[in-house]
Design an enzyme around this catalytic site. Structure first.
Site, PDB file in Angstrom:
ATOM      1  N   ASP A 130       0.824  -1.211   0.000  1.00  0.00           N
ATOM      2  CA  ASP A 130       0.000   0.000   0.000  1.00  0.00           C
ATOM      3  C   ASP A 130       0.860   1.263   0.000  1.00  0.00           C
ATOM      4  OD1 ASP A 130      -2.280  -1.504   0.012  1.00  0.00           O
ATOM      5  OD2 ASP A 130      -3.022  -0.814   1.951  1.00  0.00           O
ATOM      6  N   ASP A 131       0.231   2.367  -0.382  1.00  0.00           N
ATOM      7  CA  ASP A 131       0.835   3.713  -0.314  1.00  0.00           C
ATOM      8  C   ASP A 131       2.005   3.888  -1.280  1.00  0.00           C
ATOM      9  OD1 ASP A 131      -0.999   4.053   1.739  1.00  0.00           O
ATOM     10  OD2 ASP A 131       0.478   3.740   3.322  1.00  0.00           O
TER      11      ASP A 131
ATOM     12  N   HIS B  79      -7.449   4.120   1.041  1.00  0.00           N
ATOM     13  CA  HIS B  79      -6.472   4.504   2.051  1.00  0.00           C
ATOM     14  C   HIS B  79      -7.184   4.632   3.393  1.00  0.00           C
ATOM     15  CE1 HIS B  79      -2.898   6.233   3.723  1.00  0.00           C
ATOM     16  NE2 HIS B  79      -3.370   7.459   3.832  1.00  0.00           N
TER      17      HIS B  79
END
Length: 308
Positions: free
Chosen positions: A14-15, A135
């Protein structure tokens, strides 16, 4: 764990695009063959750099829709809208939840921002996201999940994430306050699942990631989560197809090197978690020989959403 069962594991970083330190760590894990998929945070400071890396190394990439951190992408929402605060940034992980509970979020603005993020993703990558999640799990929040599902269907994005982790109640190392937050996420996710299903959206059979986040990640915790999850659903013909005799699992991860205070983030600098050593800890676990050996020993196939 049955060796006859075909296990498809999506290890998602993620991110991606949050900062160059994050991007570097994610790419290293991909090259170590213990990460197979990434979620791009499109308003991150290094989003363009991350896309370039994904193209260079052929990393499967989806969209990590962001409504909680940094600046919006949609230009008409940047000056005045319900999705930003008086400083012009999103309300934050808990702030957006408060706004929702108070009925103060305009869902047409949520839709515009989600569509703008998809459009920017398409411009940068040249293709549709292979999957789209949220998110800080904003995509399963009440109200937002309906809009999210509609936008996915309209844009022919077939996959999302349902953050419900079997066996979470057995994880004694999770603090009481964090466990309460996780249970809230799971409650929202269970309600959102029915909405996503009605719109033809799919997700892997199992999800892991709440119990193995940051300092709580270890090879043994990942092994136990996979074993417990599979044993819990192994006899369920509604979950595991009899014809394929396979199960798909998504492991959510956040590897990377700690962010530099003056760099990174989504327009307002990196948060505390990104600057902490916990990101580096996840990177070290994912790059470890013991984890790779576990995957190999049990015949676990690393894949991305396009392989489902």
């Amino acid at each position: 764990m049955s060796r006859q069962l075909r296990i498809k594991l999506l290890v998602t970083g993620d991110d991606f695009g949050y900062c160059q330190q994050r991007d570097k760590g994610i790419v290293e894990c991909f090259h170590a063959n213990t990460l197979s998929n990434v979620s791009l945070i499109i308003n991150g400071s290094s989003a363009a750099n991350a896309v370039s890396l994904a193209k260079r190394y052929n990393i499967p990439i989806g969209l990590h829709a962001n409504l909680s951190e940094g600046f919006p992408v949609c230009s008409e929402l940047k000056k005045k809208s319900t999705i930003i605060n008086c400083q012009g940034v999103f309300h934050g992980k808990m702030g957006i939840r408060r706004m929702l509970s108070q009925g103060r979020l305009n869902m047409s603005e949520v839709r515009k921002e989600l569509c703008a993020q998809i459009s920017l993703f398409q411009q940068l990558t040249g293709h549709n996201p292979q999957h789209m999640d949220g998110h800080q799990h904003i995509h399963v929040l009440p109200g937002i999940c309906e809009v999210f599902a509609q936008v996915l269907e309209e844009n022919q994005i077939l996959y999302t994430r349902i953050p419900v982790e079997l066996g979470l109640h057995r994880c004694f190392w999770i603090t009481e306050g964090l466990m309460e937050f996780y249970k809230g996420i799971e409650k929202d996710a269970l309600n959102a699942a029915e909405i996503f299903r009605r719109h033809g959206i799919r997700w892997p059979d199992l999800y892991i990631g709440l119990s193995t986040m940051g300092k709580n990640m270890s090879t043994s915790n990942i092994q136990e989560a996979i074993r417990y999850g599979i044993c819990s659903i192994q006899s369920s013909i509604s979950t595991i197809s009899e014809s394929s005799n396979s199960v798909s699992i998504e492991l959510m991860t956040h590897p990377g090197y700690p962010s530099i205070p003056e760099e990174g983030g989504c327009g307002e600098g990196p948060d505390g978690f990104s600057q902490s050593r916990e990101r580096l800890h996840e990177l070290e676990v994912l790059k470890s020989t013991s984890l790779w050996s576990f995957f190999l020993g049990y015949g676990i196939e690393l894949c991305s959403f396009k392989d489902l």
